[in-house]
Design a protein around this motif. Structure first.
Motif, short mmCIF file in Angstrom:
data_model
loop_
_atom_site.label_atom_id
_atom_site.label_comp_id
_atom_site.label_asym_id
_atom_site.label_seq_id
_atom_site.Cartn_x
_atom_site.Cartn_y
_atom_site.Cartn_z
N ARG A 24 0.82 -1.22 0.00
CA ARG A 24 0.00 0.00 0.00
C ARG A 24 0.85 1.27 0.00
O ARG A 24 0.36 2.35 -0.31
CB ARG A 24 -0.96 0.01 1.19
N SER A 25 2.12 1.14 0.35
CA SER A 25 3.04 2.28 0.33
C SER A 25 4.46 1.72 0.24
O SER A 25 4.69 0.54 0.50
CB SER A 25 2.88 3.16 1.58
N MET A 26 5.40 2.62 -0.09
CA MET A 26 6.76 2.11 -0.29
C MET A 26 7.75 3.27 -0.30
O MET A 26 7.43 4.38 -0.73
CB MET A 26 6.83 1.33 -1.61
N PHE A 27 8.96 3.01 0.17
CA PHE A 27 10.10 3.89 -0.07
C PHE A 27 11.09 3.06 -0.88
O PHE A 27 11.49 1.97 -0.46
CB PHE A 27 10.75 4.36 1.23
N SER A 28 11.48 3.57 -2.04
CA SER A 28 12.33 2.79 -2.93
C SER A 28 13.39 3.68 -3.57
O SER A 28 13.31 4.91 -3.49
CB SER A 28 11.50 2.09 -4.01
N ARG A 29 14.35 3.06 -4.20
CA ARG A 29 15.40 3.80 -4.91
C ARG A 29 15.82 2.99 -6.12
O ARG A 29 15.46 1.82 -6.27
CB ARG A 29 16.60 4.04 -3.99
N TRP A 30 16.59 3.62 -6.99
CA TRP A 30 17.13 2.95 -8.16
C TRP A 30 18.43 2.27 -7.78
O TRP A 30 19.34 2.89 -7.24
CB TRP A 30 17.36 3.95 -9.28
N ASN A 31 18.51 0.97 -8.03
CA ASN A 31 19.74 0.23 -7.77
C ASN A 31 20.57 0.23 -9.04
O ASN A 31 20.20 -0.39 -10.04
CB ASN A 31 19.42 -1.20 -7.33
N MET A 32 21.69 0.93 -9.02
CA MET A 32 22.50 1.10 -10.23
C MET A 32 23.12 -0.22 -10.68
O MET A 32 23.22 -0.49 -11.87
CB MET A 32 23.59 2.14 -9.98
N LYS A 33 23.54 -1.04 -9.74
CA LYS A 33 24.17 -2.32 -10.09
C LYS A 33 23.19 -3.23 -10.81
O LYS A 33 23.51 -3.81 -11.85
CB LYS A 33 24.70 -3.00 -8.83
N GLY A 34 22.00 -3.37 -10.24
CA GLY A 34 21.00 -4.25 -10.83
C GLY A 34 20.16 -3.61 -11.91
O GLY A 34 19.41 -4.29 -12.60
N GLU A 35 20.27 -2.27 -12.05
CA GLU A 35 19.47 -1.51 -13.01
C GLU A 35 17.97 -1.80 -12.83
O GLU A 35 17.24 -2.03 -13.78
CB GLU A 35 19.90 -1.80 -14.44
N MET A 36 17.54 -1.76 -11.57
CA MET A 36 16.14 -2.01 -11.23
C MET A 36 15.77 -1.16 -10.02
O MET A 36 16.64 -0.69 -9.28
CB MET A 36 15.90 -3.48 -10.87
N ASN A 37 14.46 -0.99 -9.80
CA ASN A 37 13.99 -0.37 -8.59
C ASN A 37 14.19 -1.31 -7.41
O ASN A 37 14.00 -2.52 -7.53
CB ASN A 37 12.50 -0.01 -8.70
N GLN A 38 14.57 -0.74 -6.28
CA GLN A 38 14.82 -1.52 -5.07
C GLN A 38 14.00 -0.95 -3.93
O GLN A 38 14.18 0.21 -3.54
CB GLN A 38 16.30 -1.50 -4.70
N ALA A 39 13.10 -1.75 -3.37
CA ALA A 39 12.31 -1.31 -2.22
C ALA A 39 13.17 -1.35 -0.97
O ALA A 39 13.86 -2.33 -0.70
CB ALA A 39 11.09 -2.21 -2.04
N ILE A 40 13.13 -0.28 -0.19
CA ILE A 40 13.84 -0.21 1.08
C ILE A 40 12.92 -0.62 2.22
O ILE A 40 13.33 -1.29 3.17
CB ILE A 40 14.39 1.20 1.33
N CYS A 41 11.65 -0.25 2.14
CA CYS A 41 10.65 -0.64 3.12
C CYS A 41 9.28 -0.44 2.50
O CYS A 41 9.12 0.24 1.48
CB CYS A 41 10.79 0.15 4.42
N ALA A 42 8.27 -1.06 3.13
CA ALA A 42 6.93 -1.05 2.54
C ALA A 42 5.85 -1.02 3.62
O ALA A 42 6.10 -1.36 4.78
CB ALA A 42 6.74 -2.28 1.64
N ASN A 43 4.66 -0.61 3.21
CA ASN A 43 3.46 -0.65 4.05
C ASN A 43 3.57 0.18 5.33
O ASN A 43 2.97 -0.14 6.35
CB ASN A 43 3.11 -2.11 4.40
N MET A 44 4.33 1.28 5.27
CA MET A 44 4.38 2.19 6.40
C MET A 44 3.26 3.23 6.24
O MET A 44 2.72 3.43 5.16
CB MET A 44 5.74 2.88 6.50
N ASP A 45 2.93 3.88 7.35
CA ASP A 45 1.88 4.91 7.34
C ASP A 45 2.43 6.27 6.93
O ASP A 45 1.69 7.11 6.43
CB ASP A 45 1.22 5.01 8.71
#
Length: 302
Positions: free
Chosen positions: A67-88
């Motif tokens: 329902r929510s997420m904090f994410s970043r771009w992972n340069m090594k994997g060339e993909m989005n990487q979730a750092i944490c999820a479902n926080m308020d």
């Protein structure tokens, strides 16, 4: 059965079910079939379905919708990487000094939050706040962001009431005082580190995300970072984190506000209606998306 991920490292996840029982979980078959084009299939805060195979261990079969997420771009994997999820909510902790305030970092962190409110917390006010930092932070307040000023060493109560009854993820640069604040708020004993004076930057003191509880609060502590590359594949997603640009109506619908024919934003910047610094930050973020390889090329490589 279902459980919430509290910590995940090297394919193993500590999780808690609805009754408060702790489990050690692994991904069944080492791959979650429903997760595609993501650097990591699981993050702290994820709700998963699992099959127990002992009294305390199980195999994860599915990740439920986030329902929510904090994410970043992972340069090594060339993909989005979730750092944490479902926080308020997400607290972006910044330092007004030592390490210095970085507007570009804050803008990129704001772009990395999906589907939940953001608290901007300015730490280390005991060191004094320069006028240019005050002016920059007042800009964020003027466009609708919640900004709080405190010293984590002595003033954690200034933010506590905004965290009660909510799961809050705290993110920030290395050295801004994140672990110090988390310790003060929850009574936990996360390691803290000293600023690397030579570079005026902090040492990493948290190397993985973890959900902590204490003093009636639930906090997801995340690793300190020096840089954040924003997630996304589409440029239009960046606009959601720039409300002063998102709400501008130009001559043509779908304008990305990059100076296209009929775009009003350059004029609004020239007359001071929109911050030139924020607009420059926006353009740099869009440029960073252009520098990534197209998705079809990355798929061919994999």
């Amino acid at each position: 059965m279902e459980a919430r991920i509290l910590r995940t490292i090297n394919g193993l996840s500590d999780a808690e079910d609805k009754d408060g029982k702790l489990w050690l979980l692994r991904i069944k078959g080492k791959v979650l079939q429903s997760v595609k084009n993501e650097y990591n299939p699981l993050a702290v805060g994820d709700i998963v379905a699992f099959e127990p195979y002992s009294d305390s261990e199980g195999l994860i079969t599915e990740r439920l919708e986030r329902r929510s997420m904090f994410s970043r771009w992972n340069m090594k994997g060339e993909m989005n990487q979730a750092i944490c999820a479902n926080m308020d909510q997400v607290m972006i902790l910044i330092s007004v000094k030592n390490p210095p305030f970085r507007m570009r970092f804050l803008d990129r962190a704001l772009c990395s939050v999906s589907n939940c409110p953001v608290l901007i917390v300015a730490n280390k006010i005991d060191l004094g706040i320069d006028d240019d930092v005050k002016e920059a932070l007042s800009l964020y307040e003027s466009i609708g962001y919640d900004v709080t000023y405190l010293s984590a060493l002595s003033d954690s109560l200034a933010i506590r009431e905004k965290l009660e009854g909510k799961v809050t993820a705290i993110v920030g640069q290395s050295g801004v005082g994140k672990s110090t604040l988390v310790n003060a708020l929850t009574g936990s004993e996360q390691k803290t580190g000293r600023i690397v004076e030579k570079y005026d930057r902090g040492r990493h003191t948290t190397n993985h995300s973890i959900l902590l509880r204490g003093n009636g609060l639930e906090i997801i502590d995340t690793p300190g970072v020096r840089e954040i590359m924003v997630p996304f594949e589409e440029k239009r997603n960046v606009l959601s984190s720039f409300p002063e640009l998102r709400d501008v109506e130009c001559r043509f619908r779908g304008c990305l506000h990059q100076g296209e024919d009929g775009c009003r934003v350059p004029y609004l910047v020239s007359v001071g209606k929109i911050s030139a610094e924020r607009y420059e930050s926006y353009l740099r973020i869009l440029d960073s998306l252009d520098e990534r390889r197209p998705l079809y090329e990355r798929r061919e490589k994999s």
